[in-house]
Design a protein around this motif. Sequence first.
Motif, PDB file in Angstrom:
ATOM      1  N   PHE A 278     -20.943 -25.538 -28.001  1.00 28.88           N
ATOM      2  CA  PHE A 278     -19.717 -25.139 -27.310  1.00 28.88           C
ATOM      3  C   PHE A 278     -19.932 -25.085 -25.800  1.00 28.88           C
ATOM      4  O   PHE A 278     -19.062 -25.491 -25.016  1.00 28.88           O
ATOM      5  N   LEU A 279     -21.080 -24.568 -25.357  1.00 26.70           N
ATOM      6  CA  LEU A 279     -21.338 -24.478 -23.931  1.00 26.70           C
ATOM      7  C   LEU A 279     -21.327 -25.853 -23.271  1.00 26.70           C
ATOM      8  O   LEU A 279     -20.817 -26.007 -22.142  1.00 26.70           O
TER       9      LEU A 279
ATOM     10  N   SER B  32     -25.087 -15.461 -21.175  1.00 25.49           N
ATOM     11  CA  SER B  32     -25.122 -16.554 -20.213  1.00 25.49           C
ATOM     12  C   SER B  32     -24.695 -16.054 -18.826  1.00 25.49           C
ATOM     13  O   SER B  32     -23.785 -15.231 -18.700  1.00 25.49           O
ATOM     14  N   GLU B  33     -25.346 -16.556 -17.801  1.00 24.91           N
ATOM     15  CA  GLU B  33     -24.988 -16.183 -16.436  1.00 24.91           C
ATOM     16  C   GLU B  33     -23.674 -16.809 -15.993  1.00 24.91           C
ATOM     17  O   GLU B  33     -23.058 -16.354 -15.024  1.00 24.91           O
ATOM     18  N   LYS B  34     -23.249 -17.861 -16.693  1.00 28.27           N
ATOM     19  CA  LYS B  34     -22.025 -18.552 -16.302  1.00 28.27           C
ATOM     20  C   LYS B  34     -20.764 -17.923 -16.888  1.00 28.27           C
ATOM     21  O   LYS B  34     -19.654 -18.363 -16.574  1.00 28.27           O
ATOM     22  N   TRP B  35     -20.923 -16.928 -17.755  1.00 30.88           N
ATOM     23  CA  TRP B  35     -19.772 -16.309 -18.396  1.00 30.88           C
ATOM     24  C   TRP B  35     -19.883 -14.791 -18.274  1.00 30.88           C
ATOM     25  O   TRP B  35     -20.985 -14.232 -18.232  1.00 30.88           O
ATOM     26  N   HIS B  36     -18.736 -14.132 -18.248  1.00 28.51           N
ATOM     27  CA  HIS B  36     -18.688 -12.683 -18.201  1.00 28.51           C
ATOM     28  C   HIS B  36     -17.482 -12.176 -18.994  1.00 28.51           C
ATOM     29  O   HIS B  36     -16.538 -12.937 -19.254  1.00 28.51           O
ATOM     30  N   VAL B  37     -17.526 -10.906 -19.377  1.00 28.21           N
ATOM     31  CA  VAL B  37     -16.439 -10.300 -20.144  1.00 28.21           C
ATOM     32  C   VAL B  37     -15.313  -9.913 -19.189  1.00 28.21           C
ATOM     33  O   VAL B  37     -15.515  -9.113 -18.263  1.00 28.21           O
TER      34      VAL B  37
ATOM     35  N   MET C  56     -13.411 -13.670 -22.545  1.00 31.51           N
ATOM     36  CA  MET C  56     -14.543 -13.991 -21.664  1.00 31.51           C
ATOM     37  C   MET C  56     -14.137 -15.128 -20.745  1.00 31.51           C
ATOM     38  O   MET C  56     -13.580 -16.139 -21.195  1.00 31.51           O
ATOM     39  N   ASP C  57     -14.439 -14.940 -19.448  1.00 36.98           N
ATOM     40  CA  ASP C  57     -14.100 -15.936 -18.427  1.00 36.98           C
ATOM     41  C   ASP C  57     -15.365 -16.551 -17.856  1.00 36.98           C
ATOM     42  O   ASP C  57     -16.426 -15.897 -17.793  1.00 36.98           O
ATOM     43  N   ARG C  58     -15.214 -17.788 -17.393  1.00 35.20           N
ATOM     44  CA  ARG C  58     -16.316 -18.442 -16.694  1.00 35.20           C
ATOM     45  C   ARG C  58     -16.459 -17.817 -15.307  1.00 35.20           C
ATOM     46  O   ARG C  58     -15.462 -17.607 -14.594  1.00 35.20           O
ATOM     47  N   THR C  59     -17.658 -17.525 -14.956  1.00 31.57           N
ATOM     48  CA  THR C  59     -17.919 -16.927 -13.653  1.00 31.57           C
ATOM     49  C   THR C  59     -17.729 -17.968 -12.560  1.00 31.57           C
ATOM     50  O   THR C  59     -18.314 -19.062 -12.619  1.00 31.57           O
ATOM     51  N   GLN C  60     -16.876 -17.654 -11.592  1.00 32.34           N
ATOM     52  CA  GLN C  60     -16.596 -18.566 -10.492  1.00 32.34           C
ATOM     53  C   GLN C  60     -17.561 -18.288  -9.337  1.00 32.34           C
ATOM     54  O   GLN C  60     -17.716 -17.143  -8.905  1.00 32.34           O
TER      55      GLN C  60
END
Length: 558
Positions: A506-507, A538-543, A553-557
């Motif tokens: 999925f990632l 993952s560092e690229k995603w956060h709650v 969960m959103d992708r970290t911008q």
Amino acid sequence: MIALAICVAVSLFAIFPLTDTDIWWHLACAREWVTTWTPVREPVVNVHEYFQQVVAFVYDIGDAPLLVAFKAILWGVVFALFLHRAKCRNWVVVACVAILLFIFRYQFEIRPVLFSMLFLGIYWNVLPWLFYGWRDEHKVSRSTQAKKFHFVFRKVFHDITISYKFLGVLVVLFIQWIWCKCQGLFILGLIFAYGFFLYGLWFRRWGNFGKVRQWKGVRIPFRTLAWQTLFVILLFIMPVFHRDGFNLLPYPFGLLDRLLGLSPSAMVFATEIAENRSPITLLLNGENVLQSVLMLVLCVGGIVLAAVRWHLQPAPYLSWQLSWQVKERVEAIFVRRLQPSWLFITAVLALLAERNFVLFLPVFLAVLLQFSWRHTSFKLQVKNRHVKNLQRLSSKLRLKNRLAEKSKNTSDTLLAALVVAFLLGLWVKSVLSYDSMVAYQRVPVAAAHWMMENPHPGRLFNDDRAGGYLAFMNPLDSTYIDGRFILKTAEFFERYLEYAKTPQLFLRDAELQDIDRVVLPLRYYARWDKLIAALDSSEKWHVGYRDSLFVVMDRTQY
């Protein structure tokens, strides 16, 4: 009286929140036809259009509470139509029926199958009169024809009957036309009508006169045979009278494919979706054990009951008198043969998929109550003969017999009343526990509100059961998948399910497809534990949002 009580019980037991998540994409499509941002199979046919418009109209007036009340009333009407001819004097049987209805009350959801059962219930009452209520011209006695008054009266009555039947045919054709845009099960109406036509034609073919079996096809008037044949043909071609009619015609065969798992796409659908799996499969997997066991017992019991009814009741052609009165003809062909046949068909469908159990339950109860009533009537006839033999005995013995019978009836009624009162108490307790008519345990109510207040620039990935509600609440944010699995290919569905097992897949796909928001369930059908854990680590995603039921969960911008 007993049939009415059962229908009222069905309406009461059907009062519970909107647990079927598919209702939300139906409501969304009623407002504006929507699909997911992922590819769909062509051609796309909205076979539920009229159902969607009706439920959306009700929802717009009174929201979820009125929609729940609407479906509860309709389910009561459905059982009233099927139990209209059923009679029962055994209150113990009624108590058992009430227990079954309470156990399976969550089957009474607001789905397109509700409209299908409503239409089948109308056919259940109207088609016997249309097909078997004919009168032969040559059966009128000469003495009647010789009298002018009786001849004129018969002529007027005959014309009125034809007018009513013509109106009945138009009503059934209109219902079939409506049914074609309510659910793909409209083919059941055609099969049901064809069963009436075929049974009526076959059982009026032969007559037994002593030991000689003679052809009696002349007893069927040609014009009767002609209009019935035309009627069945018109039922078959009703989908063509819609704008996308030629795409509607093969739609039921796609449903059959999904039910049996004939194609690769249907195989995934039939094995991975709980409602489309057989009760046998659910039982082996340890899911819904009590309901699965009862479904198996009832379906097998229905098949046995159909065989018993077929075997015990004599065939209509065993009588030499083929031109019975209307009531006798309906009883002979419809009750003795068509009802057991339809019970067998619906029992097999219920064994193939759990969601088909609602097709079976009203038919099973109708045949069961009628069978128990006939058994009770037979016992009463035997008892009456026994009472006549006791008339020669003393009045004390006769009084003792009456008191014993009255005591037994009272005890049965009291037992049934206690059972019904206990069930009503449980029902009241369950109704009072609902704080909303929207099943927020199954759809992301609070999460959807947060998502509307916090838009995102990319694409959304969601669980299939949440897709319909998200599309209804926020149509601007296109979903990944919803409950319309028939629009997806086998490859797509397999990959979607693989995301739960292989989060790294999925990632990678999320990067390629510009997915920057994920909404997944934590409790109900929560197969996404591995994916949620992978995204959280993952560092690229956060709650972005989390409650006890759903997580966003959103992708970290950067």
